[in-house]
Design a protein around this motif. Sequence first.
Motif, PDB file in Angstrom:
ATOM      1  N   PRO A   1      15.646  -2.337  60.995  1.00 53.75           N
ATOM      2  CA  PRO A   1      15.393  -2.952  62.311  1.00 53.75           C
ATOM      3  C   PRO A   1      15.190  -1.897  63.401  1.00 53.75           C
TER       4      PRO A   1
ATOM      5  N   VAL B   1      15.622  -5.419  66.713  1.00 50.60           N
ATOM      6  CA  VAL B   1      16.923  -5.964  67.118  1.00 50.60           C
ATOM      7  C   VAL B   1      17.210  -5.668  68.586  1.00 50.60           C
TER       8      VAL B   1
ATOM      9  N   TYR C   1      13.064  -7.591  73.162  1.00 47.88           N
ATOM     10  CA  TYR C   1      11.675  -7.709  72.691  1.00 47.88           C
ATOM     11  C   TYR C   1      10.977  -8.802  73.488  1.00 47.88           C
TER      12      TYR C   1
ATOM     13  N   GLN D   1      11.449  -1.247  56.954  1.00 49.24           N
ATOM     14  CA  GLN D   1      12.216  -2.498  56.982  1.00 49.24           C
ATOM     15  C   GLN D   1      13.478  -2.382  57.826  1.00 49.24           C
TER      16      GLN D   1
ATOM     17  N   GLY E   1       5.435 -12.653  64.937  1.00 55.91           N
ATOM     18  CA  GLY E   1       6.420 -12.487  63.872  1.00 55.91           C
ATOM     19  C   GLY E   1       6.877 -11.054  63.729  1.00 55.91           C
ATOM     20  N   SER E   2       6.232 -10.128  64.468  1.00 58.67           N
ATOM     21  CA  SER E   2       6.682  -8.737  64.436  1.00 58.67           C
ATOM     22  C   SER E   2       8.093  -8.591  64.989  1.00 58.67           C
ATOM     23  N   SER E   3       8.523  -9.570  65.770  1.00 55.06           N
ATOM     24  CA  SER E   3       9.857  -9.508  66.376  1.00 55.06           C
ATOM     25  C   SER E   3      10.967  -9.472  65.334  1.00 55.06           C
ATOM     26  N   ARG E   4      10.684  -9.917  64.132  1.00 51.04           N
ATOM     27  CA  ARG E   4      11.721  -9.943  63.098  1.00 51.04           C
ATOM     28  C   ARG E   4      12.197  -8.540  62.744  1.00 51.04           C
ATOM     29  N   TYR E   5      11.377  -7.530  63.109  1.00 54.08           N
ATOM     30  CA  TYR E   5      11.733  -6.142  62.800  1.00 54.08           C
ATOM     31  C   TYR E   5      12.372  -5.425  63.990  1.00 54.08           C
TER      32      TYR E   5
ATOM     33  N   ARG F   1       3.946  -6.511  58.905  1.00 58.81           N
ATOM     34  CA  ARG F   1       3.279  -7.785  59.178  1.00 58.81           C
ATOM     35  C   ARG F   1       1.796  -7.686  58.816  1.00 58.81           C
TER      36      ARG F   1
ATOM     37  N   HIS G   1       3.281  -5.216  63.648  1.00 56.22           N
ATOM     38  CA  HIS G   1       4.152  -4.302  62.912  1.00 56.22           C
ATOM     39  C   HIS G   1       3.471  -3.994  61.570  1.00 56.22           C
TER      40      HIS G   1
END
Length: 313
Positions: free
Chosen positions: A251, A280, A283, A249, A274-278, A148, A145
């Motif tokens: 989602p 919802v 994924y 930022q 950690g791209s999954s944090r963006y 990231r 992302h």
Amino acid sequence: MSERDGGRRPVVDESCVLVDGPWTHRFVGANGSRFHVVEAGSGPLVLFLHGFPEFWWAWHEMLPAVADAGYRAVAVDLRGYGASDKPPRGYDGYTLAADVAGLIRALGERSAVLVGSGAGGMIGWTAASFHPSLVRRLVVLAAPHPLRLRAGIFADPRGQFAAATPTLKFQIPRYEHVLTRDDAALVGYFLQRWGGPDWVGSAGFADYAARCRQAIRIPQAAFCAMEGYRWAFRSVLRLHGYRFVKLMQRPLVTPTLQLHGALDRASLPRTAQGSSRYVVAPYEWRLLDGVGHFPHVEATDLVLGEVLRWAKS
């Protein structure tokens, strides 16, 4: 295919990317520019976005296979590459995402499955974020992302910052002349450095590298290819860059599949994780053993299966 420029060096013509095959070449107007697209099959649209230092040929094995599976497979030369227009401006994240949105509409579709690799994957993230109604599903190869990647460059000096050093040199004025020197030998170096050893040592690598080296020598292509990288770094200190970060930022509501080579030396796996944090929406993350920065050509069958699985989900 090429002429002599004052008897000094060959000038590559755009016709070098109009390769015959089980597909159709045409030109489509979108977002104020003309794009070269390569199309096969009919059905729901799957739009492929190549990375640097490639062109639409990155997907030449994927197109017929995706078409045979019942889809309309379309690969595009991104703005500034191949036979697409090469305007001096428009390589910011906003415009590149708008190019994708315009292409989907210009192709007569309401939405698409978007598949992007490398720099094309970064555009895929952005297009899905800015134009969520147009991106039905997203498949990202070798591309963290954007936030990231930005965080990795600043927070991981021995890792992602060191990995990004070759592209940081693109900030040097007129560096496009370095990129195209000696028949674009530097492009061959990038492919070799970033690719996995099995692919680099394979019989098909030399031909693939030769095609990419030729395409980047089309007049203005090298300059345009670097402009996206230049914007990414320069925008950090500018207001429109701050706005871009704020927008990114939000989602992502597009179901996203992220495939990443375990041996990727351009975008490190630890940066991409950690791209999954963006996201919802649904994924999935998959790390590909023995694969570098070009999964679509290094592990074509594997990637093809994953793309079709995700498109059919």
